[in-house]
Design an enzyme around this catalytic site. Structure first.
Site, PDB file in Angstrom:
ATOM      1  N   ASP A 105     -25.240 -56.806  69.009  1.00  0.00           N
ATOM      2  CA  ASP A 105     -25.416 -55.722  69.970  1.00  0.00           C
ATOM      3  C   ASP A 105     -26.910 -55.380  70.053  1.00  0.00           C
ATOM      4  OD1 ASP A 105     -25.224 -53.358  71.455  1.00  0.00           O
ATOM      5  OD2 ASP A 105     -23.554 -52.555  70.345  1.00  0.00           O
ATOM      6  N   ASP A 161     -13.197 -52.335  65.614  1.00  0.00           N
ATOM      7  CA  ASP A 161     -12.545 -51.023  65.670  1.00  0.00           C
ATOM      8  C   ASP A 161     -13.250 -50.051  66.602  1.00  0.00           C
ATOM      9  OD1 ASP A 161     -14.890 -50.465  64.090  1.00  0.00           O
ATOM     10  OD2 ASP A 161     -13.878 -48.660  63.366  1.00  0.00           O
TER      11      ASP A 161
END
Ligand code: PRP
Length: 178
Positions: A105, A161
């Site tokens: 990311d 998650d």
């Protein structure tokens, strides 16, 4: 398609499985068969389990160790600091290492892991991520092996998650509003 969990499917289980097999073929063509795989927990545990078995089918005999790095806490915004919450148990000096993570990311986590393992004397450090959010990069780092490029959506499932939910979904999906 939006499923019963309110998550829009991006990569279904068959698509992931095929791509993981292709990644294993790419990796086995470039890295030694006894490469030390460093799995970055928690998010990559499902990907790593599938990748390891695909590597075995590609003729490799990788060794495995785990490290826990965390930067998100329970929200969706990356914090500025990567924390080492569980260290490796294996010696990496002189080893060829493949770091396996679920998402690249901002790049902070992978950069931290690469720097740590280089500093400990690994002879070569490679990286493999299932998902690459290139447009989010804040640190100059790229993975050697990438499963899929994804845009700037918050993804969950297949180990990933959102506030401890969704890790068990067998596919990768997007949560549009959190
Ligand atoms: C996620 C993911 C990567 C990292 C990528 O981990 O598993 O390790 O963020 O983000 P970055 O490129 O911005 O550093 P997270 O901190 O959510 O921890 P978890 O894997 O334990 O859920």
């Amino acid at each position: 398609m939006t499923n019963r969990s309110g998550v829009e499917v991006i990569f279904d289980a068959d698509t992931i499985s095929r791509r993981v097999g292709e990644l294993a073929t790419e990796i086995s063509g470039r890295l030694p068969e006894d490469v030390l795989i460093v799995v970055v927990l928690k998010g990559s545990f499902v990907f790593a389990a599938d990748l390891l078995r695909a590597l075995d089918r590609s003729g490799m005999q990788p060794r495995v160790d785990f490290i826990s790095l965390s930067s998100y806490g329970t929200g969706t915004e990356s914090s500025r600091e990567v924390q080492l919450t569980r260290d490796l148990s294996e010696e990496v000096r002189g080893q060829t290492v493949l770091i396996v993570d679920d998402i690249l990311d901002t790049g902070r986590t992978l950069a931290f892991a690469v720097d740590l393992i280089v500093a400990r004397g690994a002879s070569a450090v490679h990286s493999c991520v299932l998902l690459d959010k290139r447009e989010r990069r804040e640190v100059r780092v790229d993975a050697d092996f990438v499963g899929f490029d994804v845009g700037n959506v918050f993804v969950v499932g297949y180990g990933i998650d959102l506030a401890h939910r969704y890790r068990s979904l067998p596919y990768i999906g997007a949560v549009r509003s959190v």
